[in-house]
Design an enzyme around this catalytic site. Structure first.
Site, PDB file in Angstrom:
ATOM      1  N   ASP A   1      29.934  62.719  58.201  1.00  0.00           N
ATOM      2  CA  ASP A   1      31.239  63.118  58.741  1.00  0.00           C
ATOM      3  C   ASP A   1      31.748  64.240  57.839  1.00  0.00           C
ATOM      4  O   ASP A   1      32.344  63.976  56.795  1.00  0.00           O
ATOM      5  CB  ASP A   1      32.206  61.934  58.741  1.00  0.00           C
ATOM      6  CG  ASP A   1      33.590  62.322  59.232  1.00  0.00           C
ATOM      7  OD1 ASP A   1      33.697  63.211  60.098  1.00  0.00           O
ATOM      8  OD2 ASP A   1      34.568  61.744  58.726  1.00  0.00           O
TER       9      ASP A   1
ATOM     10  N   ASP B   1      36.421  57.933  55.873  1.00  0.00           N
ATOM     11  CA  ASP B   1      35.377  58.961  56.029  1.00  0.00           C
ATOM     12  C   ASP B   1      33.989  58.318  56.070  1.00  0.00           C
ATOM     13  O   ASP B   1      33.118  58.757  56.816  1.00  0.00           O
ATOM     14  CB  ASP B   1      35.477  59.980  54.891  1.00  0.00           C
ATOM     15  CG  ASP B   1      36.830  60.664  54.892  1.00  0.00           C
ATOM     16  OD1 ASP B   1      37.069  61.512  55.775  1.00  0.00           O
ATOM     17  OD2 ASP B   1      37.661  60.326  54.044  1.00  0.00           O
TER      18      ASP B   1
ATOM     19  N   GLU C   1      28.642  64.563  62.856  1.00  0.00           N
ATOM     20  CA  GLU C   1      29.739  64.688  63.816  1.00  0.00           C
ATOM     21  C   GLU C   1      29.961  66.156  64.125  1.00  0.00           C
ATOM     22  O   GLU C   1      30.037  66.992  63.224  1.00  0.00           O
ATOM     23  CB  GLU C   1      31.009  64.058  63.266  1.00  0.00           C
ATOM     24  CG  GLU C   1      32.109  63.981  64.309  1.00  0.00           C
ATOM     25  CD  GLU C   1      33.285  63.163  63.828  1.00  0.00           C
ATOM     26  OE1 GLU C   1      33.287  61.948  64.058  1.00  0.00           O
ATOM     27  OE2 GLU C   1      34.190  63.755  63.223  1.00  0.00           O
TER      28      GLU C   1
END
Length: 167
Positions: A7, A140, A67
């Protein structure tokens, strides 16, 4: 199969490693890459790249899921996120690990059933799906684990598509 989920973020980049077996998922590692706050944006990029490179060498994932960029109202934010994504993906590709990208809404839908889920809902489902219980899990890292879970669920479709492309 070991899946590294990423991420990306310029302040905090989350990561998570998920082992995907026959019908089971298990978290092997998760955490965050946090460059020193006194570094300017450009100096954070090599810090993030080096941390991802060390992670890839330590974990030796079979695949990585990152992502994708979200729709940002501020184009400068989107550009900076694109830079972070690039430095996060480069060491993975240099290690010849296949990289897959997933839209944030798809990741949320894969773990919660709703593409509009908030971060805490994602974290709760990641805890449940991976059996993490009450272990500390920063947002996160849970987002990175969610990306890895999304990829684990999409693997059969990727295999079918790759087989069809080779035929």
């Amino acid at each position: 199969m070991l899946i590294l989920g990423i991420d990306p973020g310029s302040v905090v980049t989350g990561y998570g490693v998920v082992e995907s077996g026959t019908g089971s998922l298990r978290a092997l590692a998760h955490g965050a890459i946090i460059p020193p706050p006194e570094l300017c944006f450009l100096d954070r990029l090599p810090y993030i790249a080096a941390a991802i490179e060390e992670l890839v060498h330590r974990v030796a994932p079979d695949g990585a899921a990152v992502e994708d960029a979200f729709h940002a109202r501020n184009s400068r934010v989107a550009l900076k996120l694109g830079c972070v994504r690039g430095v996060a993906i480069l060491p993975i590709m240099k290690a010849r690990v296949p990289v897959y990208e997933y839209a944030p809404r798809l990741v949320k839908k894969a773990v919660t059933g709703s593409g509009a889920a908030d971060k805490d809902q994602v974290r709760r489902m990641v805890r449940l799906l991976l059996g993490l219980g009450a272990a500390p899990l920063i947002l996160d890292a849970s987002d990175a684990l969610a990306v890895a879970i999304c990829h684990a669920h999409a693997l059969p479709f990727h295999r079918i598509r790759e087989s069809a492309a080779q035929a």
